[in-house]
Design an enzyme around this catalytic site. Sequence first.
Site, PDB file in Angstrom:
ATOM      1  N   ARG A 157      80.048  19.773  41.860  1.00  0.00           N
ATOM      2  CA  ARG A 157      78.941  20.535  41.248  1.00  0.00           C
ATOM      3  C   ARG A 157      79.435  21.485  40.149  1.00  0.00           C
ATOM      4  NH1 ARG A 157      77.558  21.043  46.816  1.00  0.00           N
ATOM      5  NH2 ARG A 157      78.038  23.252  46.840  1.00  0.00           N
ATOM      6  N   ARG A 161      83.708  20.741  31.235  1.00  0.00           N
ATOM      7  CA  ARG A 161      83.492  20.664  29.781  1.00  0.00           C
ATOM      8  C   ARG A 161      84.439  19.626  29.203  1.00  0.00           C
ATOM      9  NH1 ARG A 161      83.027  26.905  27.997  1.00  0.00           N
ATOM     10  NH2 ARG A 161      81.121  27.367  29.151  1.00  0.00           N
ATOM     11  N   ARG A 232      78.100  40.936  50.600  1.00  0.00           N
ATOM     12  CA  ARG A 232      79.546  40.938  50.411  1.00  0.00           C
ATOM     13  C   ARG A 232      79.850  42.150  49.536  1.00  0.00           C
ATOM     14  NH1 ARG A 232      83.877  39.511  52.998  1.00  0.00           N
ATOM     15  NH2 ARG A 232      85.540  38.769  51.667  1.00  0.00           N
ATOM     16  N   ARG A 263      90.687  39.374  40.968  1.00  0.00           N
ATOM     17  CA  ARG A 263      90.714  39.479  39.512  1.00  0.00           C
ATOM     18  C   ARG A 263      91.422  40.766  39.107  1.00  0.00           C
ATOM     19  NH1 ARG A 263      84.634  38.807  37.203  1.00  0.00           N
ATOM     20  NH2 ARG A 263      83.840  40.176  38.832  1.00  0.00           N
ATOM     21  N   GLU A 288      90.461  43.858  41.647  1.00  0.00           N
ATOM     22  CA  GLU A 288      89.214  43.682  42.406  1.00  0.00           C
ATOM     23  C   GLU A 288      89.512  42.952  43.711  1.00  0.00           C
ATOM     24  OE1 GLU A 288      85.896  42.099  40.121  1.00  0.00           O
ATOM     25  OE2 GLU A 288      85.213  40.951  41.859  1.00  0.00           O
ATOM     26  N   TYR A 336      71.068  37.617  43.529  1.00  0.00           N
ATOM     27  CA  TYR A 336      71.965  37.925  42.422  1.00  0.00           C
ATOM     28  C   TYR A 336      71.212  37.738  41.115  1.00  0.00           C
ATOM     29  CZ  TYR A 336      75.610  38.144  39.065  1.00  0.00           C
ATOM     30  OH  TYR A 336      76.360  38.537  37.974  1.00  0.00           O
ATOM     31  N   ASP A 338      71.783  38.342  36.834  1.00  0.00           N
ATOM     32  CA  ASP A 338      72.544  38.863  35.710  1.00  0.00           C
ATOM     33  C   ASP A 338      71.710  39.944  35.041  1.00  0.00           C
ATOM     34  OD1 ASP A 338      75.073  37.664  35.604  1.00  0.00           O
ATOM     35  OD2 ASP A 338      74.239  35.787  34.832  1.00  0.00           O
TER      36      ASP A 338
END
Length: 351
Positions: A157, A161, A232, A263, A288, A336, A338
């Site tokens: 899934r 590219r 989370r 990260r 993070e 969630y 953006d």
Amino acid sequence: MQEIHAVVAGAGIWGCTLARRLAEKGMKVLVVESRPVVGGNVRCEIDPETGIEIHLYGSHIFHTHNDKVWSFVRRFVEFNGYQHKVMAHFKGKTYFLPLGLSLINKFFNTELKPCEIAAFMKDENNSKAIFDAFFRGYTSKQWGRDPESIDPSIIRRVPVRENYDVNYFNDYNQGIPLSGYNSLFERLLDHPNISLECGRAYRIGDFPGTKVYYSGPVDKLFNYKLGELPWRSLKFETETLDISDYQGTSVINYPDISVPYTRIHEFKHYHPECKDTMTMAKTIIMREFPAAWKNGDEPYYPISDKSSQELSGKYLEEAAKIPNLVVGGRLGGYKYLDMDQAMAAALELEI
Ligand SMILES: Cc1cc2nc3c(=O)[nH]c(=O)nc-3n(C[C@H](O)[C@H](O)[C@H](O)COP(=O)(O)OP(=O)(O)OC[C@H]3O[C@@H](n4cnc5c(N)ncnc54)[C@H](O)[C@@H]3O)c2cc1C
């Protein structure tokens, strides 16, 4: 006290956008925010020593395909044209994400052409090698799950590219506000019809008879009477270093399960237009760490499964029964979003 036509509870991007719309319609709006400052999870802090803008709740890059959002947001701030790229560091090498020709050719030390990618990734050995390196450990750390329980079929899934485009987002409109994120919120609320009270948490029953737009956690609104919605969380460790450039880019992911963080953010790279900051012999990085959530911790990502969706649905039904109450945003809707989606939702809401 002057007459108030509407209350906006929560001064994140959803609440501030809504407050501005209501004010421009001629309504007197009171914004109440439980934290001492506005901006919600997009809040930043300017480091007094270096002048670097620190994204307190993790890196935030504004990106959108939505023309209505893009023209609205640019009434308040100008963007610097920053285009987001994310790297992944695995076993001593650094790769460009997302999954595309650059990553695949470097990882397999080959020179595939665009037309060869699809067939190459259909081979299970190849897709499993990519999955094990870049997805299994990262997903396991992010969601606190045993790596073996992560289903390798997710790789099917993940969009591949078939070119060297290493831009992380597909959105053609991207950037960071030149004047900083905090200025976006200050300017949204800078209207004669808007008053602001920080450090005040809205509760059901406050402001009787006045319409309230609430973007705090929907379960908390009802005192968790049906149970807690699971989240989370994240923990951040920030460090100032006496070097000009730590990692050469704004975000590097660490998918290896043996590395405890996911990260490292290096904030100066979000403002390449600030030449003095870019060249000074100091930088700020932030590691993070994904973390389990318990009530009282900062909620970051909803753990969206069948039971949590059912529970949030029940809370939203309860909320819909309360006259003059509208619930929205990422915490209210338990989803969630953006930044552009939160802004779009506030722009589209019937008021
Ligand atoms: C780690 C991370 C990175 C992200 N990076 C990006 C990115 O790069 N690009 C992007 O577009 N999006 C990103 N996002 C998403 C972005 O953070 C959200 O879109 C945005 O914060 C949603 O705004 P909001 O107003 O819905 O919620 P919030 O920002 O959470 O605002 C809600 C506000 O309500 C306040 N509040 C809560 N309860 C009450 C109460 N009872 N009374 C009054 N006030 C209350 C809270 O203090 C908060 O200020 C990221 C999210 C995470 C978790």
